[in-house]
Enzyme design. Structure first.
Site, PDB file in Angstrom:
ATOM      1  CB  CYS A 114      -0.952   0.016   1.194  1.00 13.51           C
ATOM      2  SG  CYS A 114      -2.164  -1.301   1.116  1.00 13.51           S
ATOM      3  CG  HIS A 250      -3.092   3.892   1.699  1.00 12.57           C
ATOM      4  ND1 HIS A 250      -3.545   3.427   0.490  1.00 12.57           N
ATOM      5  CD2 HIS A 250      -3.176   2.843   2.577  1.00 12.57           C
ATOM      6  CE1 HIS A 250      -3.892   2.153   0.621  1.00 12.57           C
ATOM      7  NE2 HIS A 250      -3.679   1.778   1.873  1.00 12.57           N
ATOM      8  CG  ASN A 280      -6.613  -0.374   1.063  1.00 15.27           C
ATOM      9  OD1 ASN A 280      -5.888  -0.019   0.138  1.00 15.27           O
ATOM     10  ND2 ASN A 280      -6.144  -0.778   2.225  1.00 15.27           N
TER      11      ASN A 280
HETATM   12  O1  UT7 Z   1      -3.771  -0.623   3.401  1.00 16.25           O
HETATM   13  C1  UT7 Z   1      -3.102  -1.381   4.360  1.00 16.25           C
HETATM   14  C2  UT7 Z   1      -3.403  -0.891   5.682  1.00 16.25           C
HETATM   15  N1  UT7 Z   1      -4.605  -1.506   6.186  1.00 16.25           N
HETATM   16  C3  UT7 Z   1      -5.324  -0.829   7.010  1.00 16.25           C
HETATM   17  O2  UT7 Z   1      -5.029   0.317   7.243  1.00 16.25           O
HETATM   18  C4  UT7 Z   1      -6.439  -1.513   7.726  1.00 16.25           C
HETATM   19  C5  UT7 Z   1      -6.316  -1.231   9.190  1.00 16.25           C
HETATM   20  N2  UT7 Z   1      -7.369  -1.779   9.999  1.00 16.25           N
HETATM   21  C6  UT7 Z   1      -8.647  -1.368   9.942  1.00 16.25           C
HETATM   22  O3  UT7 Z   1      -9.014  -0.568   9.116  1.00 16.25           O
HETATM   23  C7  UT7 Z   1      -9.614  -1.879  10.993  1.00 16.25           C
HETATM   24  O4  UT7 Z   1      -8.892  -2.537  11.988  1.00 16.25           O
HETATM   25  C8  UT7 Z   1     -10.683  -2.840  10.414  1.00 16.25           C
HETATM   26  C9  UT7 Z   1     -11.667  -2.056   9.569  1.00 16.25           C
HETATM   27  C10 UT7 Z   1     -10.041  -3.926   9.611  1.00 16.25           C
HETATM   28  C11 UT7 Z   1     -11.467  -3.463  11.567  1.00 16.25           C
HETATM   29  O5  UT7 Z   1     -12.046  -2.455  12.377  1.00 16.25           O
HETATM   30  P1  UT7 Z   1     -11.906  -2.532  13.972  1.00 16.25           P
HETATM   31  O6  UT7 Z   1     -12.676  -1.410  14.528  1.00 16.25           O
HETATM   32  O7  UT7 Z   1     -10.440  -2.604  14.280  1.00 16.25           O
HETATM   33  O8  UT7 Z   1     -12.657  -3.851  14.294  1.00 16.25           O
HETATM   34  P2  UT7 Z   1     -12.086  -5.176  14.995  1.00 16.25           P
HETATM   35  O9  UT7 Z   1     -11.123  -5.869  14.108  1.00 16.25           O
HETATM   36  O10 UT7 Z   1     -11.684  -4.852  16.387  1.00 16.25           O
HETATM   37  O11 UT7 Z   1     -13.399  -6.030  15.058  1.00 16.25           O
HETATM   38  C12 UT7 Z   1     -14.496  -5.645  15.882  1.00 16.25           C
HETATM   39  C13 UT7 Z   1     -15.590  -6.681  15.708  1.00 16.25           C
HETATM   40  C14 UT7 Z   1     -15.071  -8.111  15.814  1.00 16.25           C
HETATM   41  O12 UT7 Z   1     -16.067  -8.858  16.473  1.00 16.25           O
HETATM   42  P3  UT7 Z   1     -15.887  -9.251  18.023  1.00 16.25           P
HETATM   43  O13 UT7 Z   1     -14.614 -10.031  18.091  1.00 16.25           O
HETATM   44  O14 UT7 Z   1     -15.819  -7.930  18.745  1.00 16.25           O
HETATM   45  O15 UT7 Z   1     -17.123 -10.042  18.313  1.00 16.25           O
HETATM   46  C15 UT7 Z   1     -14.989  -8.563  14.388  1.00 16.25           C
HETATM   47  O16 UT7 Z   1     -15.143  -9.958  14.242  1.00 16.25           O
HETATM   48  O17 UT7 Z   1     -16.134  -6.559  14.387  1.00 16.25           O
HETATM   49  C16 UT7 Z   1     -16.142  -7.838  13.765  1.00 16.25           C
HETATM   50  N3  UT7 Z   1     -16.016  -7.662  12.317  1.00 16.25           N
HETATM   51  C17 UT7 Z   1     -17.064  -7.439  11.530  1.00 16.25           C
HETATM   52  N4  UT7 Z   1     -18.372  -7.328  11.807  1.00 16.25           N
HETATM   53  C18 UT7 Z   1     -19.209  -7.092  10.777  1.00 16.25           C
HETATM   54  C19 UT7 Z   1     -14.890  -7.676  11.557  1.00 16.25           C
HETATM   55  N5  UT7 Z   1     -15.208  -7.476  10.267  1.00 16.25           N
HETATM   56  C20 UT7 Z   1     -16.549  -7.331  10.222  1.00 16.25           C
HETATM   57  C21 UT7 Z   1     -17.470  -7.095   9.191  1.00 16.25           C
HETATM   58  N6  UT7 Z   1     -18.781  -6.975   9.505  1.00 16.25           N
HETATM   59  N7  UT7 Z   1     -17.094  -6.961   7.895  1.00 16.25           N
END
Ligand code: UT7
Length: 323
Positions: A114, A250, A280
Site C-alpha cells: 500500500c 492512502h 482500499n
Molecule cells: O492498506 C493497508 C493498511 N490496512 C489498514 O489500514 C487496515 C487497518 N485496519 C482497519 O481498518 C480496521 O482494523 C478494520 C476495519 C479492519 C477493523 O475495524 P476494527 O474497529 O479494528 O474492528 P475489529 O477488528 O476490532 O473487530 C471488531 C468486531 C469483531 O467482532 P468481536 O470479536 O468484537 O465479536 C470482528 O469480528 O467486528 C467484527 N467484524 C465485523 N463485523 C461485521 C470484523 N469485520 C466485520 C465485518 N462486519 N465486515
C-alpha cells in the site's frame, strides 16, 4: 538552479463494475452499516473477469498522457507500483510499456504494497534530480479483488481495484519550498511486522494466496506512523502542517485518515477523501485520489500536497510536493 520533478499530467481508471456494501450482506455476516461506520467505505470497483492490473494501468496511463499532451515515446522511464502484477514476471511496467508503444527508455515495478506509490514517487524523483531521466510516469495499479478470501469478512469488504498515473518532468526550481514539484520525502520499513499484513501464497507455495491481516494491529501502527512520517517529510522540506493545502492520504480507512489529519492539525476540509467510493486500492489509492482531487477542482497548481501511506512489510512513508 535546482532540478525538480514537477507534475505534468495525471489520470486514472476504475473498472466498470461497482460493488456496493449491501452486496456482501447476502453471503457474509456483515452489514452496510458496520462497513460504513468502521471504515467509511460505501462501494468499490471490481475488475471484470480477464481484466488485469496491466489493463487498468494502461487505461490510467493513457488518461495521464492525454492530460499532459504527451505521447508514450516522450516518456523516459515508467514505474508501476503494484503487488498484483499479472504474472510473477515480466514486470507489469514492461507489459504497460509495450502496450503504450513506448519503445525506448526503461520500465520496472516497485513492490511496497500500500506504500508502493509513495516509494515509486521517491524513485521517480531520484531519477529526475540525478539527470537519469527527464520524464517519468509513475502508475499505481492493483487488482486486490484477486487476493481476497471472499469468506473472510474482516478483509474482503475493505479492498477494491483501480489505477492512477502521474507524469513527472524535470523543471528548474530555486531550491526553496516555493518551487513546484517534489520537495521532500521520508521512507521507512520494518520487516519484523511481516505477519500482521501479508499474502499467504507466492512462489514458495505455488499458489497466489490470500490477503491476511490483523486489522487492529495494522490500525495501531497506521495511526502512530503516518502522522510521524508526514511531519518528517514536511520538516525536510522546511514546512509545517500549517503550510499544507491538501493531505492526499492512502485510502484504507476513514478513521485512520481523520486521526492522521488531526495529529497533523490539518482540518478534514483539507483532506482528499475517496475511500467511500474506491475502498482500499493499495498502491493505486494515492494516484487515484490525486486524479479525482484534481478533477473535483480541489487540487490546483501551486497547492502544497502531502501524500502518506502504510502497508504490508510494514513499509510506510510520505512525499511532500507542490502541484
Ligand atoms: O492498506 C493497508 C493498511 N490496512 C489498514 O489500514 C487496515 C487497518 N485496519 C482497519 O481498518 C480496521 O482494523 C478494520 C476495519 C479492519 C477493523 O475495524 P476494527 O474497529 O479494528 O474492528 P475489529 O477488528 O476490532 O473487530 C471488531 C468486531 C469483531 O467482532 P468481536 O470479536 O468484537 O465479536 C470482528 O469480528 O467486528 C467484527 N467484524 C465485523 N463485523 C461485521 C470484523 N469485520 C466485520 C465485518 N462486519 N465486515
Amino acid at each position: 538552479m535546482t532540478l525538480r520533478a514537477v507534475v505534468r499530467g495525471v489520470g486514472h481508471y476504475l473498472p466498470a463494475r461497482v460493488m456496493p456494501n449491501a452486496e456482501f450482506e447476502a453471503t457474509l455476516d456483515t452489514t452496510d452499516d458496520w462497513i460504513r461506520a468502521r471504515t467509511g467505505i460505501e462501494r468499490r470497483h471490481i475488475a471484470a473477469e480477464g481484466e488485469t492490473t496491466s489493463d487498468l494501468a494502461v487505461a490510467a496511463a493513457e488518461a495521464a498522457l492525454t492530460d499532459a499532451g504527451l505521447r508514450a515515446t516522450d516518456i523516459d522511464a515508467l514505474i508501476v507500483a503494484t503487488s498484483t502484477a499479472d504474472f510473477t514476471f515480466p514486470s507489469a511496467a514492461t507489459m504497460v510499456q509495450a502496450r503504450l508503444g513506448m519503445t525506448g527508455g526503461f520500465a520496472f515495478d516497485v513492490q511496497a504494497v500500500c506504500a508502493g506509490f509513495v516509494f515509486a514517487l521517491a524513485q521517480a524523483n531520484a531519477l529526475i534530480v540525478s539527470g537519469a531521466a527527464r520524464r517519468v510516469m509513475v502508475i499505481g495499479s492493483e487488482t486486490f479483488s484477486r487476493l481476497m478470501d471472499w469468506t473472510d469478512r474482516s478483509t474482503c469488504v475493505l479492498f477494491g481495484d483501480g489505477a492512477g498515473a502521474l507524469i513527472l518532468e524535470a523543471g528548474e526550481g530555486s531550491g526553496t519550498p516555493a518551487d513546484r514539484g517534489v520537495l521532500a520525502f521520508d521512507l521507512h520499513s520494518d520487516g519484523r511486522f511481516k505477519d500482521i499484513l501479508h499474502v499467504d501464497g507466492g512462489v514458495s507455495t505455488g499458489t497466489t494466496g490470500h490477503l491476511r491481516m490483523q486489522g487492529k494491529e495494522v490500525f495501531r501502527h497506521a495511526v502512530e506512523k503516518l502522522a510521524e512520517t508526514a511531519h518528517a517529510a514536511l520538516d525536510k522540506a522546511g514546512l509545517s502542517g500549517a503550510d499544507v493545502d491538501w493531505i492526499v492520504p492512502h485510502q484504507a480507512n476513514l478513521r485512520i485518515i481523520s486521526a492522521t489529519a488531526q495529529r497533523m492539525q490539518v482540518p478534514m476540509e483539507r483532506v482528499v477523501v475517496t475511500v467511500q467510493d474506491h475502498g482500499n486500492t493499495s498502491a493505486a489509492s494515492i494516484p487515484l485520489a490525486l486524479s479525482v482531487g484534481r478533477d473535483r477542482g480541489q487540487i490546483r497548481p501551486g497547492d502544497l500536497i502531502v501524500t502518506e501511506a502504510i502497508g504490508g512489510g510494514l513499509a510506510w512513508g510520505a512525499v511532500v510536493l507542490r502541484w
